[in-house]
Design a protein around this motif. Structure first.
Motif, PDB file in Angstrom:
ATOM      1  N   VAL A 106     -32.879  13.735 -36.852  1.00  0.00           N
ATOM      2  CA  VAL A 106     -33.322  13.524 -35.468  1.00  0.00           C
ATOM      3  C   VAL A 106     -32.108  13.632 -34.561  1.00  0.00           C
ATOM      4  CG1 VAL A 106     -34.213  11.848 -33.801  1.00  0.00           C
ATOM      5  CG2 VAL A 106     -35.313  12.096 -36.024  1.00  0.00           C
ATOM      6  N   ARG A 107     -32.219  14.408 -33.513  1.00  0.00           N
ATOM      7  CA  ARG A 107     -31.126  14.550 -32.555  1.00  0.00           C
ATOM      8  C   ARG A 107     -31.440  13.715 -31.328  1.00  0.00           C
ATOM      9  NH1 ARG A 107     -28.198  19.695 -34.016  1.00  0.00           N
ATOM     10  NH2 ARG A 107     -26.827  19.199 -32.264  1.00  0.00           N
ATOM     11  N   THR A 108     -30.405  13.115 -30.763  1.00  0.00           N
ATOM     12  CA  THR A 108     -30.565  12.349 -29.536  1.00  0.00           C
ATOM     13  C   THR A 108     -29.505  12.780 -28.529  1.00  0.00           C
ATOM     14  OG1 THR A 108     -30.889  10.119 -28.621  1.00  0.00           O
ATOM     15  CG2 THR A 108     -29.083  10.403 -30.187  1.00  0.00           C
ATOM     16  N   LEU A 109     -29.872  12.785 -27.277  1.00  0.00           N
ATOM     17  CA  LEU A 109     -28.982  13.178 -26.188  1.00  0.00           C
ATOM     18  C   LEU A 109     -28.344  11.934 -25.599  1.00  0.00           C
ATOM     19  CD1 LEU A 109     -27.913  15.203 -24.048  1.00  0.00           C
ATOM     20  CD2 LEU A 109     -30.092  14.935 -22.852  1.00  0.00           C
ATOM     21  N   VAL A 110     -27.020  11.883 -25.580  1.00  0.00           N
ATOM     22  CA  VAL A 110     -26.292  10.736 -25.028  1.00  0.00           C
ATOM     23  C   VAL A 110     -25.578  11.170 -23.754  1.00  0.00           C
ATOM     24  CG1 VAL A 110     -24.512   8.990 -25.422  1.00  0.00           C
ATOM     25  CG2 VAL A 110     -25.957   9.747 -27.330  1.00  0.00           C
ATOM     26  N   LEU A 111     -26.014  10.618 -22.628  1.00  0.00           N
ATOM     27  CA  LEU A 111     -25.400  10.925 -21.330  1.00  0.00           C
ATOM     28  C   LEU A 111     -24.440   9.813 -20.948  1.00  0.00           C
ATOM     29  CD1 LEU A 111     -28.438  12.121 -19.153  1.00  0.00           C
ATOM     30  CD2 LEU A 111     -26.840  13.531 -20.454  1.00  0.00           C
ATOM     31  N   TRP A 168     -18.197  11.800 -19.709  1.00  0.00           N
ATOM     32  CA  TRP A 168     -18.434  11.040 -18.476  1.00  0.00           C
ATOM     33  C   TRP A 168     -18.584  11.962 -17.272  1.00  0.00           C
ATOM     34  CZ3 TRP A 168     -19.763   6.190 -19.061  1.00  0.00           C
ATOM     35  CH2 TRP A 168     -19.307   5.486 -20.183  1.00  0.00           C
ATOM     36  N   THR A 169     -19.688  11.784 -16.566  1.00  0.00           N
ATOM     37  CA  THR A 169     -19.988  12.588 -15.389  1.00  0.00           C
ATOM     38  C   THR A 169     -20.372  11.660 -14.245  1.00  0.00           C
ATOM     39  OG1 THR A 169     -20.806  14.383 -16.793  1.00  0.00           O
ATOM     40  CG2 THR A 169     -21.404  14.459 -14.461  1.00  0.00           C
ATOM     41  N   VAL A 170     -19.819  11.897 -13.068  1.00  0.00           N
ATOM     42  CA  VAL A 170     -20.093  11.038 -11.910  1.00  0.00           C
ATOM     43  C   VAL A 170     -21.477  11.357 -11.351  1.00  0.00           C
ATOM     44  CG1 VAL A 170     -19.343  10.333  -9.608  1.00  0.00           C
ATOM     45  CG2 VAL A 170     -17.643  10.924 -11.359  1.00  0.00           C
ATOM     46  N   THR A 171     -22.284  10.333 -11.181  1.00  0.00           N
ATOM     47  CA  THR A 171     -23.597  10.501 -10.581  1.00  0.00           C
ATOM     48  C   THR A 171     -23.512  10.295  -9.070  1.00  0.00           C
ATOM     49  OG1 THR A 171     -25.934   9.868 -10.747  1.00  0.00           O
ATOM     50  CG2 THR A 171     -24.285   8.088 -10.866  1.00  0.00           C
ATOM     51  N   ASP A 172     -24.637  10.428  -8.389  1.00  0.00           N
ATOM     52  CA  ASP A 172     -24.620  10.411  -6.921  1.00  0.00           C
ATOM     53  C   ASP A 172     -24.482   9.023  -6.314  1.00  0.00           C
ATOM     54  OD1 ASP A 172     -24.904  13.129  -6.961  1.00  0.00           O
ATOM     55  OD2 ASP A 172     -27.047  13.137  -6.489  1.00  0.00           O
ATOM     56  N   GLY A 173     -25.030   8.005  -6.972  1.00  0.00           N
ATOM     57  CA  GLY A 173     -25.080   6.681  -6.365  1.00  0.00           C
ATOM     58  C   GLY A 173     -24.178   5.667  -7.034  1.00  0.00           C
ATOM     59  N   THR A 174     -24.181   4.456  -6.478  1.00  0.00           N
ATOM     60  CA  THR A 174     -23.343   3.369  -6.978  1.00  0.00           C
ATOM     61  C   THR A 174     -24.121   2.476  -7.935  1.00  0.00           C
ATOM     62  OG1 THR A 174     -23.958   1.826  -5.207  1.00  0.00           O
ATOM     63  CG2 THR A 174     -22.121   3.354  -4.773  1.00  0.00           C
ATOM     64  N   GLU A 175     -23.390   1.670  -8.668  1.00  0.00           N
ATOM     65  CA  GLU A 175     -24.020   0.686  -9.550  1.00  0.00           C
ATOM     66  C   GLU A 175     -24.901  -0.261  -8.737  1.00  0.00           C
ATOM     67  OE1 GLU A 175     -22.368  -2.269 -12.995  1.00  0.00           O
ATOM     68  OE2 GLU A 175     -21.423  -2.424 -11.021  1.00  0.00           O
ATOM     69  N   LEU A 176     -24.436  -0.652  -7.564  1.00  0.00           N
ATOM     70  CA  LEU A 176     -25.190  -1.562  -6.710  1.00  0.00           C
ATOM     71  C   LEU A 176     -26.531  -0.948  -6.309  1.00  0.00           C
ATOM     72  CD1 LEU A 176     -24.966  -4.341  -5.335  1.00  0.00           C
ATOM     73  CD2 LEU A 176     -24.041  -3.172  -3.325  1.00  0.00           C
ATOM     74  N   GLU A 177     -26.526   0.345  -5.998  1.00  0.00           N
ATOM     75  CA  GLU A 177     -27.765   1.025  -5.605  1.00  0.00           C
ATOM     76  C   GLU A 177     -28.751   1.103  -6.763  1.00  0.00           C
ATOM     77  OE1 GLU A 177     -25.913   4.052  -2.210  1.00  0.00           O
ATOM     78  OE2 GLU A 177     -26.024   4.682  -4.315  1.00  0.00           O
ATOM     79  N   THR A 198     -29.016  17.694 -14.445  1.00  0.00           N
ATOM     80  CA  THR A 198     -28.962  18.993 -13.773  1.00  0.00           C
ATOM     81  C   THR A 198     -27.657  19.714 -14.095  1.00  0.00           C
ATOM     82  OG1 THR A 198     -30.401  18.225 -11.978  1.00  0.00           O
ATOM     83  CG2 THR A 198     -28.999  20.130 -11.525  1.00  0.00           C
ATOM     84  N   ILE A 199     -26.565  18.952 -14.154  1.00  0.00           N
ATOM     85  CA  ILE A 199     -25.261  19.553 -14.462  1.00  0.00           C
ATOM     86  C   ILE A 199     -25.238  20.105 -15.888  1.00  0.00           C
ATOM     87  CG2 ILE A 199     -22.827  19.026 -14.889  1.00  0.00           C
ATOM     88  CD1 ILE A 199     -22.969  17.099 -12.487  1.00  0.00           C
TER      89      ILE A 199
END
Length: 275
Positions: A106-111, A168-177, A198-199
């Motif tokens: 079984v393969r799993t995708l880890v982001l 590690w890839t930067v997402t659009d929002g903050t942890e708080l959001e 998407t990236i």
């Protein structure tokens, strides 16, 4: 995973056990369709006090009976969102019963998702995360072996997990959001993965590897984020955020299918969250 470099074998072993339990809950559970990481013992008293403070003014008392979701987990959600999430659990659990696989690969995708307000935060390298999931050998950072080896040994070599880790890839929002003041137990958290998906889609990711039944839905996905887990309680020493403004590790069905791949063939299904 912690947000500092992996050095202590004890903390790494704890992280491995937590991720393993969440992975099993996400992919094999037939009864508990929403799985939350257990809180740190020092945090239990605070949770009990908070539960005692729930009053008739809280929205959880006004929600009609749910099929599988505990009403307590709807604290902070609207009745509409709570029922949408409950329905997603029912659908995901029904699907999971048919997808349980105890043999083969079984393969799993880890982001690995870095919140936009964690740009300078030190994080474990991709190589260590890959070792945590896939290594065949014990090491100083994995004295008890990897998640894959644990599953292989306990299945008498009948089951093999292969995790495909994206750096590690930067997402659009903050942890708080994304925490939304309720430890990330809202539909907002899933949106943290959309920019990253998407990236990697543009980089040629083959999502068919994680679609276990060929229905166009990604069934096997792990969100590994850059924050300190909410279940340990206390405050984040870097920004003084309490547990409600961080993310609680959990496995969950999808609220919706707002994200689709560039070719329109794949959407997001259930996933697990850890840090």
């Amino acid at each position: 995973m912690s947000t500092s470099t992996i050095t202590a074998s004890s903390s790494t072993s704890t992280a491995r056990i937590l991720i393993l339990l969440l992975f099993i809950a996400c992919h094999t559970t037939t009864f508990f369709v929403h799985s939350l990481a257990p809180p740190h013992p020092d945090f239990l008293d605070e949770i009990k006090r908070k539960r005692r403070r729930l009053t008739l003014s809280d929205n959880i008392t006004a929600i009609p009976p749910l099929q599988q979701l505990s009403p307590e987990l709807c604290h902070g959600l609207s009745s509409e969102d709570c029922h949408a999430l409950d329905q997603s659990y029912v659908e995901y659990t029904t699907k999971t019963r048919h997808l349980i696989q105890t043999t083969g690969v079984v393969r799993t995708l880890v982001l690995c998702v870095r919140f936009s307000d964690h740009i300078g935060r030190p994080l474990p390298p991709k190589e260590d995360i890959e070792a945590l999931w896939n290594s065949k050998d014990a090491s100083t950072i994995l004295p008890t072996g990897s998640i894959s080896e644990f599953l292989r040994v306990n299945s008498y070599s009948n089951f093999q997990l292969q995790a495909d880790v994206y750096d590690w890839t930067v997402t659009d929002g903050t942890e708080l959001e994304y925490s939304s003041g309720v430890s990330g137990l809202t539909r907002a958290l899933a949106s943290s993965m959309y920019p990253v998906l998407t990236i990697i889609d543009a980089l040629g990711a083959d999502f068919s590897k994680y679609d276990l039944d060929g229905d166009g839905v990604i069934d096997s996905l792990v969100l590994l984020h850059s924050g300190y887990p909410a279940e340990i309680g206390g405050v984040d020493c870097t920004n003084d955020r309490n547990h409600e403004n961080r993310i609680w590790s959990h496995a969950i069905g999808s609220f919706d299918n707002e994200w689709t791949s560039n070719d329109g063939q794949y959407s997001l299904g259930g996933y697990m969250v850890a840090s």
